[in-house]
Design a protein around this motif. Structure first.
Motif, short mmCIF file in Angstrom:
data_model
loop_
_atom_site.label_atom_id
_atom_site.label_comp_id
_atom_site.label_asym_id
_atom_site.label_seq_id
_atom_site.Cartn_x
_atom_site.Cartn_y
_atom_site.Cartn_z
N GLU A 143 40.54 37.41 40.79
CA GLU A 143 41.10 37.71 42.11
C GLU A 143 40.89 39.18 42.47
OE1 GLU A 143 45.17 36.42 41.77
OE2 GLU A 143 44.66 34.31 42.09
N MET A 144 41.07 40.06 41.48
CA MET A 144 40.83 41.49 41.72
C MET A 144 39.37 41.70 42.09
SD MET A 144 43.03 43.36 38.72
CE MET A 144 42.32 44.97 39.09
N ALA A 145 38.45 41.09 41.34
CA ALA A 145 37.02 41.27 41.59
C ALA A 145 36.65 40.76 42.98
CB ALA A 145 36.21 40.56 40.51
N GLN A 179 38.87 46.22 37.28
CA GLN A 179 39.88 46.67 36.32
C GLN A 179 39.20 47.59 35.31
OE1 GLN A 179 41.50 43.61 33.76
NE2 GLN A 179 43.41 44.72 33.52
N ILE A 180 39.77 48.78 35.13
CA ILE A 180 39.28 49.75 34.16
C ILE A 180 40.40 49.96 33.14
CG2 ILE A 180 38.33 52.05 33.80
CD1 ILE A 180 36.59 50.47 35.72
N VAL A 181 40.12 49.77 31.86
CA VAL A 181 41.12 49.95 30.81
C VAL A 181 40.66 51.11 29.95
CG1 VAL A 181 42.33 48.88 28.88
CG2 VAL A 181 41.67 47.49 30.86
N VAL A 182 41.47 52.19 29.96
CA VAL A 182 41.17 53.38 29.18
C VAL A 182 42.22 53.50 28.09
CG1 VAL A 182 40.82 55.88 29.23
CG2 VAL A 182 40.23 54.48 31.24
N ASN A 183 41.79 53.29 26.83
CA ASN A 183 42.72 53.35 25.70
C ASN A 183 43.98 52.54 25.97
OD1 ASN A 183 40.94 55.03 24.23
ND2 ASN A 183 41.74 56.80 25.33
N ASP A 184 43.82 51.30 26.40
CA ASP A 184 44.90 50.34 26.67
C ASP A 184 45.71 50.65 27.93
OD1 ASP A 184 44.20 48.79 24.44
OD2 ASP A 184 45.41 50.05 23.11
N GLU A 185 45.33 51.65 28.70
CA GLU A 185 46.01 51.93 29.98
C GLU A 185 45.15 51.37 31.11
OE1 GLU A 185 47.00 55.67 32.91
OE2 GLU A 185 46.77 56.08 30.78
#
Length: 164
Positions: free
Chosen positions: A32-34, A40-46
């Motif tokens: 849905e986001m796409a 969605q970007i996940v940087v060190n679990d954030e």
């Protein structure tokens, strides 16, 4: 003894069912986001969100070739943004030890080293082919890796980028 096996089988089945349900909801959210042009970007679990825009100066059109191992070569024209520009726009600092992964809706993941990502005109997140939006089966985002010998790391339906 037979009752214990049955109980363990029921417990295992319940756990698997719960994990499938959780994963299905997560993938649905990512898709849905796409569809809303949000990556969605996940940087060190954030978790962070990149609001993809075809109006940005980083958005470009380029010609490339899809190369198959059987020797088949197909000319392609795509439009998109280099992944390194997306991460830079978000203020995400990378180092030589950083591992970058593009993850698809089916959880297929393509990994890159810092050096691969930083090569100019190499790793793109694209949204158009031949001036048209990607076909539905490709999802909203597709990964194109220009400088691979073969196009084996190109991936459809990218929904997340992980940085570690």
């Amino acid at each position: 003894m037979k009752n214990k096996k049955s109980i363990w089988m029921i417990i295992l089945l319940a756990i698997v069912t719960a994990l499938i349900f959780i994963n299905r909801n997560s993938v649905k959210k990512q898709e849905e986001m796409a569809n809303a042009k949000q990556l969605q970007i996940v940087v060190n679990d954030e978790e962070k969100v990149y609001y993809y825009s075809e109006e940005t100066d980083s958005y470009t059109t380029f010609d490339t070739q899809m190369k198959r191992r059987n020797g088949e070569v197909t000319d392609r024209n795509y439009s998109g943004i280099q992944l390194k520009d997306i991460l830079s726009d978000m203020g995400i600092a990378l180092t030589e030890s950083t591992v970058i992964s593009a993850v698809c809706a089916d959880q297929y993941a393509v990994q890159f080293t810092y050096d691969e990502l930083m090569v100019d005109k190499n790793v793109y997140i694209i949204t158009q082919e031949n001036g048209q939006p990607l076909p539905q089966e490709s999802g909203s985002f597709m990964l194109v890796v220009n400088m691979d010998e073969f196009s084996t790391r190109w991936a459809k339906n990218v929904v997340k980028v992980k940085i570690q």
